[in-house]
Write an enzyme that holds these catalytic residues in place. Structure first.
Site, PDB file in Angstrom:
ATOM      1  N   ASP A  45       1.210 -15.552   6.964  1.00  0.00           N
ATOM      2  CA  ASP A  45       0.822 -16.760   6.668  1.00  0.00           C
ATOM      3  C   ASP A  45       0.924 -17.323   5.067  1.00  0.00           C
ATOM      4  O   ASP A  45       1.219 -18.382   4.740  1.00  0.00           O
ATOM      5  CB  ASP A  45      -0.654 -17.038   7.023  1.00  0.00           C
ATOM      6  CG  ASP A  45      -0.728 -17.109   8.506  1.00  0.00           C
ATOM      7  OD1 ASP A  45       0.238 -17.072   9.385  1.00  0.00           O
ATOM      8  OD2 ASP A  45      -1.920 -17.036   9.088  1.00  0.00           O
ATOM      9  N   ARG A 102       7.184   0.910  13.440  1.00  0.00           N
ATOM     10  CA  ARG A 102       7.680   0.303  12.280  1.00  0.00           C
ATOM     11  C   ARG A 102       8.893  -0.791  12.709  1.00  0.00           C
ATOM     12  O   ARG A 102       9.426  -1.205  11.699  1.00  0.00           O
ATOM     13  CB  ARG A 102       8.157   1.233  11.576  1.00  0.00           C
ATOM     14  CG  ARG A 102       7.261   2.452  10.902  1.00  0.00           C
ATOM     15  CD  ARG A 102       7.680   3.629  10.016  1.00  0.00           C
ATOM     16  NE  ARG A 102       7.085   4.719   9.943  1.00  0.00           N
ATOM     17  CZ  ARG A 102       5.671   4.836   8.942  1.00  0.00           C
ATOM     18  NH1 ARG A 102       5.393   3.809   8.218  1.00  0.00           N
ATOM     19  NH2 ARG A 102       5.156   5.866   9.154  1.00  0.00           N
ATOM     20  N   ARG A 110       5.695  12.256  -3.126  1.00  0.00           N
ATOM     21  CA  ARG A 110       5.747  12.952  -1.914  1.00  0.00           C
ATOM     22  C   ARG A 110       6.656  12.526  -0.837  1.00  0.00           C
ATOM     23  O   ARG A 110       7.252  11.211  -1.150  1.00  0.00           O
ATOM     24  CB  ARG A 110       4.226  12.651  -1.172  1.00  0.00           C
ATOM     25  CG  ARG A 110       3.172  13.557  -1.799  1.00  0.00           C
ATOM     26  CD  ARG A 110       2.031  13.387  -1.104  1.00  0.00           C
ATOM     27  NE  ARG A 110       0.987  13.553  -2.176  1.00  0.00           N
ATOM     28  CZ  ARG A 110       0.000  12.910  -2.471  1.00  0.00           C
ATOM     29  NH1 ARG A 110      -0.441  12.008  -1.851  1.00  0.00           N
ATOM     30  NH2 ARG A 110      -0.987  13.185  -3.688  1.00  0.00           N
ATOM     31  N   HIS A 152       3.744  -4.342   9.426  1.00  0.00           N
ATOM     32  CA  HIS A 152       3.800  -4.242  10.669  1.00  0.00           C
ATOM     33  C   HIS A 152       2.551  -4.759  11.214  1.00  0.00           C
ATOM     34  O   HIS A 152       2.386  -4.545  12.412  1.00  0.00           O
ATOM     35  CB  HIS A 152       3.934  -2.592  11.069  1.00  0.00           C
ATOM     36  CG  HIS A 152       5.134  -1.951  10.176  1.00  0.00           C
ATOM     37  ND1 HIS A 152       6.385  -2.311  10.329  1.00  0.00           N
ATOM     38  CD2 HIS A 152       4.998  -0.920   9.389  1.00  0.00           C
ATOM     39  CE1 HIS A 152       7.007  -1.725   9.458  1.00  0.00           C
ATOM     40  NE2 HIS A 152       6.402  -0.944   8.836  1.00  0.00           N
ATOM     41  N   PRO A 207       0.713  -1.244  -0.048  1.00  0.00           N
ATOM     42  CA  PRO A 207       0.122  -0.069   0.163  1.00  0.00           C
ATOM     43  C   PRO A 207       0.916   1.313   0.003  1.00  0.00           C
ATOM     44  O   PRO A 207       1.788   1.516   0.586  1.00  0.00           O
ATOM     45  CB  PRO A 207      -0.664  -0.272   1.382  1.00  0.00           C
ATOM     46  CG  PRO A 207      -0.043  -1.108   2.259  1.00  0.00           C
ATOM     47  CD  PRO A 207       0.372  -2.139   1.280  1.00  0.00           C
ATOM     48  N   ASN A 208       0.327   2.234  -0.702  1.00  0.00           N
ATOM     49  CA  ASN A 208       0.829   3.663  -1.095  1.00  0.00           C
ATOM     50  C   ASN A 208       2.116   3.732  -1.816  1.00  0.00           C
ATOM     51  O   ASN A 208       2.573   4.974  -1.684  1.00  0.00           O
ATOM     52  CB  ASN A 208       0.839   4.236   0.559  1.00  0.00           C
ATOM     53  CG  ASN A 208      -0.568   4.352   1.108  1.00  0.00           C
ATOM     54  OD1 ASN A 208      -1.411   4.877   0.466  1.00  0.00           O
ATOM     55  ND2 ASN A 208      -0.593   3.902   2.473  1.00  0.00           N
ATOM     56  N   HIS A 237      12.524  -2.671   2.392  1.00  0.00           N
ATOM     57  CA  HIS A 237      12.102  -1.346   2.823  1.00  0.00           C
ATOM     58  C   HIS A 237      13.249  -0.379   2.269  1.00  0.00           C
ATOM     59  O   HIS A 237      14.254  -0.371   2.664  1.00  0.00           O
ATOM     60  CB  HIS A 237      11.992  -1.409   4.368  1.00  0.00           C
ATOM     61  CG  HIS A 237      10.977  -2.446   4.698  1.00  0.00           C
ATOM     62  ND1 HIS A 237       9.568  -2.032   4.361  1.00  0.00           N
ATOM     63  CD2 HIS A 237      11.141  -3.490   5.482  1.00  0.00           C
ATOM     64  CE1 HIS A 237       9.089  -3.285   4.986  1.00  0.00           C
ATOM     65  NE2 HIS A 237       9.937  -3.956   5.654  1.00  0.00           N
ATOM     66  N   ILE A 238      12.311   0.683   1.685  1.00  0.00           N
ATOM     67  CA  ILE A 238      13.302   1.800   0.911  1.00  0.00           C
ATOM     68  C   ILE A 238      13.830   2.890   2.224  1.00  0.00           C
ATOM     69  O   ILE A 238      15.176   2.900   2.264  1.00  0.00           O
ATOM     70  CB  ILE A 238      12.333   2.750   0.171  1.00  0.00           C
ATOM     71  CG1 ILE A 238      11.792   1.971  -0.994  1.00  0.00           C
ATOM     72  CG2 ILE A 238      12.959   4.022  -0.152  1.00  0.00           C
ATOM     73  CD1 ILE A 238      10.660   2.539  -1.816  1.00  0.00           C
ATOM     74  N   SER A 239      13.150   2.881   3.107  1.00  0.00           N
ATOM     75  CA  SER A 239      13.588   3.831   4.310  1.00  0.00           C
ATOM     76  C   SER A 239      14.116   2.680   5.494  1.00  0.00           C
ATOM     77  O   SER A 239      13.697   1.526   5.386  1.00  0.00           O
ATOM     78  CB  SER A 239      12.392   4.514   4.939  1.00  0.00           C
ATOM     79  OG  SER A 239      11.474   3.668   5.441  1.00  0.00           O
ATOM     80  N   ALA A 246       2.892  -0.794   4.670  1.00  0.00           N
ATOM     81  CA  ALA A 246       2.690  -0.588   6.021  1.00  0.00           C
ATOM     82  C   ALA A 246       1.969  -2.065   6.615  1.00  0.00           C
ATOM     83  O   ALA A 246       2.066  -2.331   7.786  1.00  0.00           O
ATOM     84  CB  ALA A 246       1.700   0.427   6.479  1.00  0.00           C
ATOM     85  N   TYR A 299      11.500   8.871   1.240  1.00  0.00           N
ATOM     86  CA  TYR A 299      11.318   7.666   0.141  1.00  0.00           C
ATOM     87  C   TYR A 299      12.199   8.066  -1.106  1.00  0.00           C
ATOM     88  O   TYR A 299      12.187   7.376  -1.974  1.00  0.00           O
ATOM     89  CB  TYR A 299      10.006   7.633  -0.151  1.00  0.00           C
ATOM     90  CG  TYR A 299       9.174   6.863   1.217  1.00  0.00           C
ATOM     91  CD1 TYR A 299       9.712   5.947   1.776  1.00  0.00           C
ATOM     92  CD2 TYR A 299       8.298   7.743   1.669  1.00  0.00           C
ATOM     93  CE1 TYR A 299       8.883   5.239   2.759  1.00  0.00           C
ATOM     94  CE2 TYR A 299       7.526   7.228   2.767  1.00  0.00           C
ATOM     95  CZ  TYR A 299       7.824   6.077   3.433  1.00  0.00           C
ATOM     96  OH  TYR A 299       7.269   5.456   4.601  1.00  0.00           O
TER      97      TYR A 299
END
Ligand code: CA2
Length: 153
Positions: free
Chosen positions: A95, A119, A21, A88, A13-14, A108-110, A85, A26
């Site tokens: 599963d 996080r 942004r 987390h 997501p996102n 993860h980019i960050s 997200a 990111y």
């Protein structure tokens, strides 16, 4: 014709907002540029790329099942996965990966460990073959390369 082995790159997501942004977190690379970077790396390794993004947990689960079946069929080496997200929160994604035995490198980019405490925990890391965190979009290229090196094919 010799069939080409596939590497999946799945985004949660996102991540469709990438490069539009929060560049301080990111970076400035958009999702479509990221797809091209991944395609270059896959091509360099002689792999076909399936690159997808969804904001929907169930669709990500369906894609994990699809990728797992293709690994079992000898058609894929597995998936590079940035669950966003859902990393987390999602026992369902955990599963799905465990149930399909899909080889996954979590990206993860960050650097999630330098960020908010919520996080710091990942439901994906315990069932991932490896993780790449905080190296920006370059982490995807490194993860594709690592998955390829791990692959028995
Ligand atoms: O660092 C990562 O790659 C994350 O997976 C990105 C997720 C975040 O929830 C994870 O904790 C770490 C968020 C993706 C949203 O991406 C955006 C990109 C540009 C602008 C806003 C969000």
């Amino acid at each position: 014709m010799i069939p080409v082995t596939v590497v999946y790159v799945l985004n949660g997501p996102n991540l469709n907002l990438l490069g539009t942004r929060r560049p301080e977190v990111y970076g400035t690379t958009t999702l479509s540029i990221l797809e091209e970077l991944c395609r270059e790396e896959a091509t360099r390794l002689g792999l076909d790329l399936v690159f997808r993004q969804s904001n929907h947990e169930g669709l990500l689960i369906d894609w994990i099942h699809e990728a797992g079946a293709r690994v079992k069929a000898g058609e894929s080496i597995g998936a590079v996965f940035n669950p966003g997200a859902y990393t987390h929160t999602s026992i369902a994604l955990h599963d799905a990966i465990e149930g399909t035995e899909l080889p996954v490198i979590e990206v993860h980019i960050s650097n999630v460990h330098r960020r908010e405490a919520f996080r710091h925990h990942s439901y994906i890391s315990p069932i991932a073959r490896g993780t790449v965190v905080g190296l920006g979009v370059d982490g995807y290229r490194l993860a594709i390369d690592a998955l390829h090196r791990m692959s028995p094919q």
